[in-house]
Design a protein around this motif. Structure first.
Motif, PDB file in Angstrom:
ATOM      1  N   TRP A 160      23.607  34.458 -48.252  1.00 30.21           N
ATOM      2  CA  TRP A 160      22.833  35.135 -49.289  1.00 30.21           C
ATOM      3  C   TRP A 160      21.545  35.691 -48.707  1.00 30.21           C
ATOM      4  N   GLN A 161      21.240  36.909 -49.048  1.00 25.87           N
ATOM      5  CA  GLN A 161      19.982  37.530 -48.633  1.00 25.87           C
ATOM      6  C   GLN A 161      18.977  37.367 -49.767  1.00 25.87           C
ATOM      7  N   THR A 162      18.579  36.125 -49.982  1.00 24.08           N
ATOM      8  CA  THR A 162      17.703  35.771 -51.102  1.00 24.08           C
ATOM      9  C   THR A 162      16.273  35.635 -50.611  1.00 24.08           C
ATOM     10  N   ARG A 163      15.359  36.213 -51.369  1.00 31.20           N
ATOM     11  CA  ARG A 163      13.939  36.073 -51.047  1.00 31.20           C
ATOM     12  C   ARG A 163      13.494  34.638 -51.257  1.00 31.20           C
ATOM     13  N   GLY A 164      12.511  34.235 -50.472  1.00 28.52           N
ATOM     14  CA  GLY A 164      12.050  32.857 -50.562  1.00 28.52           C
ATOM     15  C   GLY A 164      11.478  32.483 -51.908  1.00 28.52           C
ATOM     16  N   SER A 165      10.903  33.465 -52.619  1.00 27.22           N
ATOM     17  CA  SER A 165      10.293  33.190 -53.914  1.00 27.22           C
ATOM     18  C   SER A 165      11.291  33.246 -55.073  1.00 27.22           C
ATOM     19  N   SER A 166      12.541  33.634 -54.801  1.00 29.77           N
ATOM     20  CA  SER A 166      13.533  33.782 -55.869  1.00 29.77           C
ATOM     21  C   SER A 166      14.085  32.418 -56.277  1.00 29.77           C
ATOM     22  N   LEU A 167      14.387  32.294 -57.579  1.00 31.74           N
ATOM     23  CA  LEU A 167      15.041  31.080 -58.059  1.00 31.74           C
ATOM     24  C   LEU A 167      16.464  31.044 -57.533  1.00 31.74           C
ATOM     25  N   ALA A 168      16.853  29.925 -56.947  1.00 25.61           N
ATOM     26  CA  ALA A 168      18.169  29.858 -56.316  1.00 25.61           C
ATOM     27  C   ALA A 168      18.745  28.457 -56.449  1.00 25.61           C
ATOM     28  N   TRP A 169      20.064  28.393 -56.394  1.00 29.59           N
ATOM     29  CA  TRP A 169      20.822  27.137 -56.396  1.00 29.59           C
ATOM     30  C   TRP A 169      21.560  27.065 -55.067  1.00 29.59           C
ATOM     31  N   TYR A 170      21.065  26.221 -54.152  1.00 27.49           N
ATOM     32  CA  TYR A 170      21.635  26.157 -52.807  1.00 27.49           C
ATOM     33  C   TYR A 170      21.708  27.563 -52.191  1.00 27.49           C
ATOM     34  N   ILE A 230      33.754  42.714 -57.069  1.00 23.57           N
ATOM     35  CA  ILE A 230      33.159  42.088 -55.876  1.00 23.57           C
ATOM     36  C   ILE A 230      32.820  43.148 -54.829  1.00 23.57           C
ATOM     37  N   ALA A 231      33.695  44.147 -54.661  1.00 27.30           N
ATOM     38  CA  ALA A 231      33.417  45.222 -53.708  1.00 27.30           C
ATOM     39  C   ALA A 231      32.158  45.984 -54.094  1.00 27.30           C
ATOM     40  N   ILE A 232      31.993  46.256 -55.379  1.00 32.45           N
ATOM     41  CA  ILE A 232      30.775  46.918 -55.856  1.00 32.45           C
ATOM     42  C   ILE A 232      29.559  46.026 -55.607  1.00 32.45           C
ATOM     43  N   GLY A 233      29.735  44.721 -55.826  1.00 33.44           N
ATOM     44  CA  GLY A 233      28.639  43.788 -55.606  1.00 33.44           C
ATOM     45  C   GLY A 233      28.206  43.719 -54.157  1.00 33.44           C
ATOM     46  N   VAL A 234      29.169  43.725 -53.239  1.00 36.48           N
ATOM     47  CA  VAL A 234      28.836  43.682 -51.812  1.00 36.48           C
ATOM     48  C   VAL A 234      28.082  44.943 -51.405  1.00 36.48           C
ATOM     49  N   ALA A 235      28.492  46.089 -51.953  1.00 35.12           N
ATOM     50  CA  ALA A 235      27.869  47.364 -51.576  1.00 35.12           C
ATOM     51  C   ALA A 235      26.498  47.575 -52.204  1.00 35.12           C
ATOM     52  N   SER A 236      26.332  47.102 -53.450  1.00 35.56           N
ATOM     53  CA  SER A 236      25.099  47.424 -54.185  1.00 35.56           C
ATOM     54  C   SER A 236      24.220  46.221 -54.501  1.00 35.56           C
ATOM     55  N   GLY A 237      24.774  45.018 -54.405  1.00 31.11           N
ATOM     56  CA  GLY A 237      24.015  43.835 -54.801  1.00 31.11           C
ATOM     57  C   GLY A 237      24.093  43.541 -56.286  1.00 31.11           C
ATOM     58  N   VAL A 238      24.850  44.354 -57.042  1.00 30.92           N
ATOM     59  CA  VAL A 238      25.011  44.181 -58.487  1.00 30.92           C
ATOM     60  C   VAL A 238      26.479  43.861 -58.775  1.00 30.92           C
ATOM     61  N   PRO A 239      26.795  42.829 -59.516  1.00 30.74           N
ATOM     62  CA  PRO A 239      25.911  41.986 -60.344  1.00 30.74           C
ATOM     63  C   PRO A 239      25.562  40.635 -59.738  1.00 30.74           C
ATOM     64  N   PHE A 240      25.922  40.373 -58.483  1.00 32.35           N
ATOM     65  CA  PHE A 240      25.782  39.023 -57.939  1.00 32.35           C
ATOM     66  C   PHE A 240      24.498  38.815 -57.139  1.00 32.35           C
ATOM     67  N   GLY A 241      23.972  39.871 -56.576  1.00 33.47           N
ATOM     68  CA  GLY A 241      22.903  39.752 -55.609  1.00 33.47           C
ATOM     69  C   GLY A 241      23.419  40.111 -54.228  1.00 33.47           C
ATOM     70  N   ARG A 242      22.507  40.222 -53.281  1.00 32.50           N
ATOM     71  CA  ARG A 242      22.879  40.614 -51.926  1.00 32.50           C
ATOM     72  C   ARG A 242      23.594  39.476 -51.210  1.00 32.50           C
ATOM     73  N   PRO A 282      27.577  25.792 -52.770  1.00 32.64           N
ATOM     74  CA  PRO A 282      27.156  24.946 -51.641  1.00 32.64           C
ATOM     75  C   PRO A 282      28.280  24.664 -50.663  1.00 32.64           C
ATOM     76  N   PHE A 283      29.517  24.572 -51.168  1.00 33.08           N
ATOM     77  CA  PHE A 283      30.656  24.360 -50.279  1.00 33.08           C
ATOM     78  C   PHE A 283      30.836  25.556 -49.343  1.00 33.08           C
ATOM     79  N   GLY A 284      30.826  26.767 -49.902  1.00 36.12           N
ATOM     80  CA  GLY A 284      31.030  27.959 -49.080  1.00 36.12           C
ATOM     81  C   GLY A 284      29.882  28.226 -48.135  1.00 36.12           C
ATOM     82  N   ILE A 285      28.647  27.865 -48.534  1.00 37.58           N
ATOM     83  CA  ILE A 285      27.471  28.163 -47.707  1.00 37.58           C
ATOM     84  C   ILE A 285      27.275  27.128 -46.604  1.00 37.58           C
ATOM     85  N   TYR A 286      27.268  25.853 -46.971  1.00 37.78           N
ATOM     86  CA  TYR A 286      26.885  24.802 -46.027  1.00 37.78           C
ATOM     87  C   TYR A 286      28.082  24.154 -45.318  1.00 37.78           C
ATOM     88  N   VAL A 287      29.222  24.068 -45.991  1.00 40.12           N
ATOM     89  CA  VAL A 287      30.367  23.375 -45.386  1.00 40.12           C
ATOM     90  C   VAL A 287      31.217  24.335 -44.553  1.00 40.12           C
TER      91      VAL A 287
END
Length: 288
Positions: A195-205, A104-116, A184-189
């Motif tokens: 998430w720093q997701t681009r608008g054109s990217s496929l995403a789930w919540y 998770i620490a690597i993911g937060v720093a680099s965006g891999v493997p989870f995304g930004r 969705p629980f962690g994001i909206y509730v």
């Protein structure tokens, strides 16, 4: 007439065999497992009520969330300790927490493997200024109990050559299914991360789909490192253990109900369907 032998006969010793279930239980784990599980249930009910009533916990009031996580880890490890040596349980818990924290620490720093992704301070204090302390605790609960559910599902095929690989694969899939409800629980509730997701990217919540592949790979890596400590090397028959399934359902269905209360119906319905399937096959395997 022949004389009868008057010597007293040797005392007869009756050997009572110990049931395999009794032989594999750790007395210490068995002693503390029930009260800790009851504490976990109480804390789960308290957190569930707080979430449904939308009570805002701030400052010192968040201790109840932290206590729930601690109790969840404790009951998970104690349940595991009823059929594994204590050193195995402790090493498995440490490895799961350490490997997940590193990834998770690597993911937060680099965006891999989870995304930004950026975690907010609402998720608690951070390890290495990157990973909220609750995340490795959650991973311990997910891997230990997810693997317990997978073992129930695969119980009819436990003597086949590919049993272990199937247990690993099902465990990883269950962890991914949990994240589909957790996002969705962690994001909206709770506003725990962004998430720093681009608008054109496929995403789930707002969570990019690559994130779920990251969760699968993380679960796989955690299991690869911890599996030697999770295997019971004693050649005895083990009793059917429903405890992991109970903890798993409480975690998932609690999140599903809260998501539904906040109008996140797709996540709630997905959770209900996936957990129904998992429970059906777990109960079917347990009765085999």
């Amino acid at each position: 007439m022949p004389q009868l032998d008057q010597r007293p006969s040797a005392p007869v010793t009756t050997i009572v065999p110990v049931a395999p279930e009794q032989a594999i239980l750790s007395p210490t784990a068995a002693r503390f497992h029930k009260p800790v599980f009851i504490l976990f249930l109480v804390l789960w009910a308290a957190n569930f009520a707080i979430l449904l009533l939308r009570i805002n916990l701030s400052g010192r009031g968040r201790w109840i969330e932290a206590a729930f996580l601690v109790a969840g880890v404790a009951t998970s490890l104690l349940g595991l300790g009823r059929r594994l040596p204590l050193q195995n349980v402790l090493m498995a818990g440490m490895i799961i927490a350490s490997v997940s924290t590193a990834i998770i620490a690597i993911g937060v720093a680099s965006g891999v493997p989870f995304g930004r992704i950026n975690y907010s301070n609402r998720f608690g204090e951070k390890i290495f200024e990157a990973v909220p302390w609750a995340m490795p605790m959650l991973w311990v609960m997910l891997v230990v109990n997810g693997r317990g559910v997978a073992r129930l599902v695969m119980r009819p095929w436990r003597k086949t050559n590919f049993y272990g690989f199937w247990v690993i694969g099902i465990t990883c899939a269950l962890v991914v299914f949990f994240d589909m409800i957790f996002e969705p629980f962690g994001i909206y509730v709770k506003d725990w991360w962004i998430w720093q997701t681009r608008g054109s990217s496929l995403a789930w919540y707002r969570a990019p789909w690559v994130n779920f592949m990251g969760w699968f790979m993380t679960a796989l890596a955690v299991l690869i490192f911890s599996i030697p400590w999770l295997i019971n090397k004693r050649p005895v028959k083990q009793p059917t253990d429903y405890h992991p399934l109970a903890v798993w359902l409480l975690l998932n269905l609690g999140l599903a109900a809260v998501n539904a209360a906040h109008g996140l119906w797709m996540a709630a319905v997905t959770s209900a369907v996936l957990n129904f399937v998992a429970t059906f096959y777990a109960m079917r395997g347990a009765r085999w």
